[in-house]
Design a protein around this motif. Structure first.
Motif, PDB file in Angstrom:
ATOM      1  N   THR A  13      71.208  48.051  24.994  1.00  0.00           N
ATOM      2  CA  THR A  13      71.689  48.669  23.813  1.00  0.00           C
ATOM      3  C   THR A  13      70.517  49.427  22.973  1.00  0.00           C
ATOM      4  O   THR A  13      70.504  50.516  22.754  1.00  0.00           O
ATOM      5  N   ARG A  36      59.241  41.240   9.540  1.00  0.00           N
ATOM      6  CA  ARG A  36      60.784  40.976   9.333  1.00  0.00           C
ATOM      7  C   ARG A  36      60.815  39.796   8.389  1.00  0.00           C
ATOM      8  O   ARG A  36      60.060  38.694   8.558  1.00  0.00           O
ATOM      9  N   ASP A  40      65.760  36.305   8.267  1.00  0.00           N
ATOM     10  CA  ASP A  40      66.652  36.890   9.082  1.00  0.00           C
ATOM     11  C   ASP A  40      66.472  36.579  10.677  1.00  0.00           C
ATOM     12  O   ASP A  40      65.556  36.910  11.079  1.00  0.00           O
ATOM     13  N   ILE A  43      67.838  37.240  17.820  1.00  0.00           N
ATOM     14  CA  ILE A  43      69.072  36.855  19.022  1.00  0.00           C
ATOM     15  C   ILE A  43      68.086  36.420  20.106  1.00  0.00           C
ATOM     16  O   ILE A  43      67.125  37.092  20.650  1.00  0.00           O
ATOM     17  N   HIS A  45      67.976  35.946  24.128  1.00  0.00           N
ATOM     18  CA  HIS A  45      68.497  36.413  25.342  1.00  0.00           C
ATOM     19  C   HIS A  45      68.120  35.642  26.656  1.00  0.00           C
ATOM     20  O   HIS A  45      67.312  34.871  26.861  1.00  0.00           O
ATOM     21  N   THR A  95      72.994  27.454  14.109  1.00  0.00           N
ATOM     22  CA  THR A  95      73.489  28.140  14.978  1.00  0.00           C
ATOM     23  C   THR A  95      72.518  29.304  15.566  1.00  0.00           C
ATOM     24  O   THR A  95      71.309  29.519  14.799  1.00  0.00           O
ATOM     25  N   ARG A  99      72.681  36.374  23.682  1.00  0.00           N
ATOM     26  CA  ARG A  99      73.179  37.320  24.493  1.00  0.00           C
ATOM     27  C   ARG A  99      72.824  37.471  25.893  1.00  0.00           C
ATOM     28  O   ARG A  99      71.479  37.045  26.111  1.00  0.00           O
ATOM     29  N   PRO A 120      64.379  40.539  18.524  1.00  0.00           N
ATOM     30  CA  PRO A 120      65.130  41.430  17.689  1.00  0.00           C
ATOM     31  C   PRO A 120      64.919  42.692  18.090  1.00  0.00           C
ATOM     32  O   PRO A 120      64.139  42.968  19.074  1.00  0.00           O
ATOM     33  N   SER A 121      65.360  43.761  17.498  1.00  0.00           N
ATOM     34  CA  SER A 121      65.130  45.134  18.031  1.00  0.00           C
ATOM     35  C   SER A 121      63.739  45.641  17.557  1.00  0.00           C
ATOM     36  O   SER A 121      63.175  45.070  16.689  1.00  0.00           O
ATOM     37  N   GLU A 158      73.088  48.590  18.799  1.00  0.00           N
ATOM     38  CA  GLU A 158      72.682  47.404  18.919  1.00  0.00           C
ATOM     39  C   GLU A 158      74.220  46.399  19.410  1.00  0.00           C
ATOM     40  O   GLU A 158      75.344  46.798  19.148  1.00  0.00           O
ATOM     41  N   SER A 159      74.048  45.325  19.832  1.00  0.00           N
ATOM     42  CA  SER A 159      75.355  44.410  20.446  1.00  0.00           C
ATOM     43  C   SER A 159      76.101  44.135  19.158  1.00  0.00           C
ATOM     44  O   SER A 159      75.808  44.149  18.064  1.00  0.00           O
ATOM     45  N   ILE A 161      78.048  41.561  17.289  1.00  0.00           N
ATOM     46  CA  ILE A 161      77.996  39.929  17.135  1.00  0.00           C
ATOM     47  C   ILE A 161      79.262  39.472  16.505  1.00  0.00           C
ATOM     48  O   ILE A 161      79.968  39.729  15.780  1.00  0.00           O
ATOM     49  N   ARG A 172      78.807  41.646  13.095  1.00  0.00           N
ATOM     50  CA  ARG A 172      78.170  42.933  13.064  1.00  0.00           C
ATOM     51  C   ARG A 172      78.868  43.942  14.237  1.00  0.00           C
ATOM     52  O   ARG A 172      79.231  43.444  15.367  1.00  0.00           O
ATOM     53  N   LEU A 199      76.970  35.460   6.251  1.00  0.00           N
ATOM     54  CA  LEU A 199      77.249  34.788   7.521  1.00  0.00           C
ATOM     55  C   LEU A 199      76.142  35.405   8.688  1.00  0.00           C
ATOM     56  O   LEU A 199      75.720  34.667   9.330  1.00  0.00           O
ATOM     57  N   PRO A 201      72.731  36.727   8.017  1.00  0.00           N
ATOM     58  CA  PRO A 201      71.623  36.964   7.328  1.00  0.00           C
ATOM     59  C   PRO A 201      70.993  38.342   8.009  1.00  0.00           C
ATOM     60  O   PRO A 201      70.870  38.394   9.268  1.00  0.00           O
TER      61      PRO A 201
HETATM   62  O1  TXA Z   1      71.370  44.682  20.819  1.00  0.00           O
HETATM   63  C1  TXA Z   1      70.998  43.823  20.312  1.00  0.00           C
HETATM   64  O2  TXA Z   1      71.499  42.934  19.739  1.00  0.00           O
HETATM   65  C2  TXA Z   1      69.465  44.005  20.167  1.00  0.00           C
HETATM   66  C3  TXA Z   1      68.774  43.952  21.513  1.00  0.00           C
HETATM   67  C4  TXA Z   1      67.172  43.907  21.413  1.00  0.00           C
HETATM   68  O3  TXA Z   1      69.184  42.655  22.226  1.00  0.00           O
HETATM   69  N1  TXA Z   1      68.919  42.929  19.238  1.00  0.00           N
HETATM   70  C5  TXA Z   1      69.142  43.235  18.012  1.00  0.00           C
HETATM   71  O4  TXA Z   1      68.393  42.226  17.011  1.00  0.00           O
HETATM   72  O5  TXA Z   1      69.780  44.100  17.302  1.00  0.00           O
HETATM   73  P1  TXA Z   1      68.231  42.214  15.447  1.00  0.00           P
HETATM   74  O6  TXA Z   1      67.337  41.538  15.033  1.00  0.00           O
HETATM   75  O7  TXA Z   1      67.989  43.608  15.042  1.00  0.00           O
HETATM   76  O8  TXA Z   1      69.599  41.841  14.809  1.00  0.00           O
HETATM   77  C6  TXA Z   1      69.818  40.436  14.881  1.00  0.00           C
HETATM   78  C7  TXA Z   1      70.762  40.150  14.006  1.00  0.00           C
HETATM   79  C8  TXA Z   1      70.419  39.256  12.594  1.00  0.00           C
HETATM   80  O9  TXA Z   1      69.829  40.255  11.753  1.00  0.00           O
HETATM   81  C9  TXA Z   1      71.539  38.702  12.199  1.00  0.00           C
HETATM   82  O10 TXA Z   1      72.465  39.303  11.319  1.00  0.00           O
HETATM   83  C10 TXA Z   1      72.354  38.422  13.502  1.00  0.00           C
HETATM   84  O11 TXA Z   1      71.643  39.259  14.405  1.00  0.00           O
HETATM   85  N2  TXA Z   1      72.120  37.084  13.810  1.00  0.00           N
HETATM   86  C11 TXA Z   1      71.438  36.400  14.652  1.00  0.00           C
HETATM   87  N3  TXA Z   1      71.268  34.965  14.664  1.00  0.00           N
HETATM   88  C12 TXA Z   1      72.346  34.646  14.023  1.00  0.00           C
HETATM   89  C13 TXA Z   1      72.904  33.519  13.609  1.00  0.00           C
HETATM   90  N4  TXA Z   1      72.922  32.297  14.073  1.00  0.00           N
HETATM   91  N5  TXA Z   1      73.971  33.513  12.770  1.00  0.00           N
HETATM   92  C14 TXA Z   1      74.625  34.799  12.165  1.00  0.00           C
HETATM   93  N6  TXA Z   1      74.030  36.031  12.464  1.00  0.00           N
HETATM   94  C15 TXA Z   1      73.117  36.014  13.121  1.00  0.00           C
END
Ligand code: TXA
Ligand code: MG
Length: 299
Positions: A13, A36, A40, A43, A45, A95, A99, A120-121, A158-159, A161, A172, A199, A201
């Motif tokens: 991604t 950050r 927030d 994720i 891995h 939670t 991924r 995170p990204s 990004e992935s 969600i 997402r 839901l 953040p």
């Molecule tokens: O593709 C992707 O998902 C990339 C690659 C690196 O794996 N990662 C990514 O992470 O986009 P990031 O940090 O930019 O976005 C993570 C988002 C958080 O902002 C939040 O919205 C959601 O994932 N998230 C993570 N844990 C969560 C949880 N327990 N409940 C709800 N949302 C969560």
């Protein structure tokens, strides 16, 4: 990584900024490097099912069905976390987002590190996501311990969600179209935006934004307004702009997604007064492109 290092690595991604998910201090460095906000969550891995079970309490049937169908790949599932996952990773939530990435470099790193990686990204908070090692180098190079260069990422967004309980909900939109998920587990609820208790953040209205002001067009721009500005076109070029990038000449949304952040990084580095962006059809992966553009242009 076992010693608390923070390493940027490619996934299919975008590039991630990873630390051992069980090491709260290493994870704190990720937050610090990205600047950050602590609300927030990251994720996590995982390389395999065994590691997954060290991170989550249980895997409901619907989640299992999605795992069988889409992992490894661009789908993040929000499941109940185990106590072993430090609360800094999940921003205090019960939670955790997990991924299993498909990229061979990410997989090799996860296997050799032998621990799940919270990542995170790999961009400063709020800025464009990185789809090349050079993007990470430019934005965070001084601050990370290493960057693994796997070339340009193939998907570029990004992935997706999904939260499973209390009901399957799309948190997402992302590289895996919601339609494909619904074909496996039935209709997904869409998150109803609540600013005070979202839901997901971190899904802020202003996000993925270049430094240059950006606006999504709903028609043509008068010729006199083009000089000084750049255009990110979907399929067809337009004359009169100082800079031009075309996401996909054949109108292929996957190709457009793969180019989106890369071209925005390029245009953002040119000192333009403004970046105009043509709207893309919002179906399939186009929904995720439209989401990123809306947030990038939100002021
Ligand atoms: O593709 C992707 O998902 C990339 C690659 C690196 O794996 N990662 C990514 O992470 O986009 P990031 O940090 O930019 O976005 C993570 C988002 C958080 O902002 C939040 O919205 C959601 O994932 N998230 C993570 N844990 C969560 C949880 N327990 N409940 C709800 N949302 C969560
Ligand atoms: Mg991000």
């Amino acid at each position: 990584m076992r010693g608390g290092g923070v390493v940027a690595f490619p996934t299919e991604t975008v590039y991630g900024l990873g630390a051992n998910a069980f090491d709260a201090r290493a994870v704190a460095r990720v937050f610090e490097i990205k600047q950050r906000p602590s609300f927030d969550p990251l994720i996590v891995h995982v390389a395999d099912d065994e590691t997954l079970m060290k991170v989550v309490e249980s895997v409901p049937d619907a989640a299992r069905a999605l795992i069988e169908r889409f992992w490894p790949g661009p789908l993040t599932l929000v499941l109940r976390k185990r106590d072993a996952v430090p609360s800094i990773v999940t921003a205090g939530l019960p939670t955790v987002g997990v991924r299993m990435p498909a990229h061979p470099v990410a997989r090799a790193l996860l296997e050799r590190a032998g621990v799940p990686l919270a990542a995170p990204s790999a961009n400063p908070f709020g800025y464009l996501s990185p789809t090349r090692a050079e993007h990470v180098e430019r934005m965070l190079g001084e601050r990370v311990d290493a960057i693994l260069d796997g070339g340009a990422t193939t998907l570029g967004l990004e992935s997706t969600i999904v939260m499973l309980e209390p009901q399957p909900t799309l948190l997402r939109c992302g590289a895996l179209p919601a339609e494909e998920i619904e074909a496996v587990i039935g209709p997904l609820a869409r998150e109803v935006g609540s600013e005070s208790a979202p839901l997901a953040p971190g899904r802020l209205e202003t996000h993925y934004a270049p430094t240059t002001p950006i606006r999504v067009l709903d028609g043509d721009v008068p010729e006199r307004e083009r000089p000084g500005a750049g255009l990110l076109a979907f399929q067809t070029a337009v004359d009169g702009y100082d800079a031009l990038r075309v996401l996909s000449r054949s109108g292929d949304l996957r190709e457009a997604a793969a180019h989106l952040f890369d071209y925005l990084h390029e245009l953002d580095a040119m000192g333009l007064t403004r970046i105009d962006v043509q709207a893309v059809p919002a179906h399939g992966i186009g929904a995720a492109i439209a989401d990123r553009l809306r947030r990038a242009s939100h002021r």
